[in-house]
Write a protein that holds these residues in place. Structure first.
Motif, PDB file in Angstrom:
ATOM      1  N   VAL A  29      68.080  43.103  48.490  1.00 11.66           N
ATOM      2  CA  VAL A  29      67.044  42.125  48.316  1.00 11.66           C
ATOM      3  C   VAL A  29      65.566  43.089  48.227  1.00 11.66           C
ATOM      4  O   VAL A  29      64.711  42.806  47.223  1.00 11.66           O
ATOM      5  N   THR A  30      65.459  44.283  48.640  1.00  9.42           N
ATOM      6  CA  THR A  30      64.374  45.163  48.360  1.00  9.42           C
ATOM      7  C   THR A  30      64.508  45.592  46.969  1.00  9.42           C
ATOM      8  O   THR A  30      63.605  45.579  46.275  1.00  9.42           O
ATOM      9  N   GLY A  33      65.123  41.731  44.733  1.00 16.53           N
ATOM     10  CA  GLY A  33      64.840  40.233  45.320  1.00 16.53           C
ATOM     11  C   GLY A  33      64.066  39.319  44.198  1.00 16.53           C
ATOM     12  O   GLY A  33      64.602  38.330  43.789  1.00 16.53           O
ATOM     13  N   ASN A  34      62.956  40.007  43.704  1.00 17.94           N
ATOM     14  CA  ASN A  34      62.115  39.289  42.720  1.00 17.94           C
ATOM     15  C   ASN A  34      62.926  38.871  41.403  1.00 17.94           C
ATOM     16  O   ASN A  34      62.685  37.832  40.816  1.00 17.94           O
ATOM     17  N   PHE A  43      68.407  35.378  47.339  1.00 17.68           N
ATOM     18  CA  PHE A  43      67.325  36.101  46.928  1.00 17.68           C
ATOM     19  C   PHE A  43      66.290  35.018  46.871  1.00 17.68           C
ATOM     20  O   PHE A  43      65.138  35.459  46.204  1.00 17.68           O
ATOM     21  N   ASN A  47      61.635  39.436  47.306  1.00 15.16           N
ATOM     22  CA  ASN A  47      61.510  40.989  48.041  1.00 15.16           C
ATOM     23  C   ASN A  47      61.227  40.564  49.400  1.00 15.16           C
ATOM     24  O   ASN A  47      60.939  41.421  50.167  1.00 15.16           O
ATOM     25  N   ASP A  48      60.641  39.642  49.673  1.00 14.95           N
ATOM     26  CA  ASP A  48      60.273  38.896  51.090  1.00 14.95           C
ATOM     27  C   ASP A  48      61.216  39.077  52.360  1.00 14.95           C
ATOM     28  O   ASP A  48      60.744  39.142  53.456  1.00 14.95           O
TER      29      ASP A  48
END
Length: 157
Positions: A29-30, A33-34, A43, A47-48
């Motif tokens: 995700v880091t 993610g976006n 996702f 990124n949250d």
């Protein structure tokens, strides 16, 4: 002496797999993610983080993986298949289960090659790591049993 597995051993395995999975999800995700927000529900928060729904799905998958492993490696259920055959059945079953979860929960588009390539790469790395750990654990257990047998034989001389 052969130790019987208990429900606590099963649950321990579920939570170990779940923990490794969540740690991996955090890393992915880091990193992605976006960019992957639009193609995968995993996702959905970008990124949250990872949604509660996704965490529950992965917990259920962890439980299912442990159930598959139990079924494949319990002599009560599969009696006539070799260890290699059981391992293949287990891996194929897990891949099918992941495919079903991916389709049902929109983890990734099942008709796209890149997500499957990434899944198989990650699956292969984790499977290899698991097999290596299992072999090392078995060697260590065998050495401990051999040492105990030798001590017992020395005591009985």
């Amino acid at each position: 002496m052969i130790r019987k597995n208990t429900v606590f051993d099963f649950l321990e395995s579920v939570f170990v797999i779940f923990g490794i999975t969540v740690l991996s999800l955090c890393v992915f995700v880091t990193m992605f993610g976006n960019e992957a927000k639009e193609i995968s529900d995993i996702f959905s928060l970008g990124n949250d983080g990872v949604s509660i729904a996704t965490l529950i799905q992965f917990f259920c998958m962890s439980f299912l993986v442990c159930a598959i492993r139990f079924i494949c490696f319990t002599n009560l259920i599969i009696k006539k298949l070799s260890i290699s055959g059981r391992t293949i059945v287990m891996f194929v079953s897990v891949i099918v289960a992941v495919g079903l979860f991916a389709a049902v929960f929109h983890w990734f588009p099942v008709n796209m090659a890149l997500p499957w390539i990434m899944f198989f790469f990650c699956f292969s790395v984790y499977a290899a790591f698991g097999v290596i750990l299992s072999v090392l654990k078995e060697k260590n257990d065998n050495k401990e049993l051999q040492d105990a047998l030798e001590r017992l034989q020395e005591e009985n001389k």
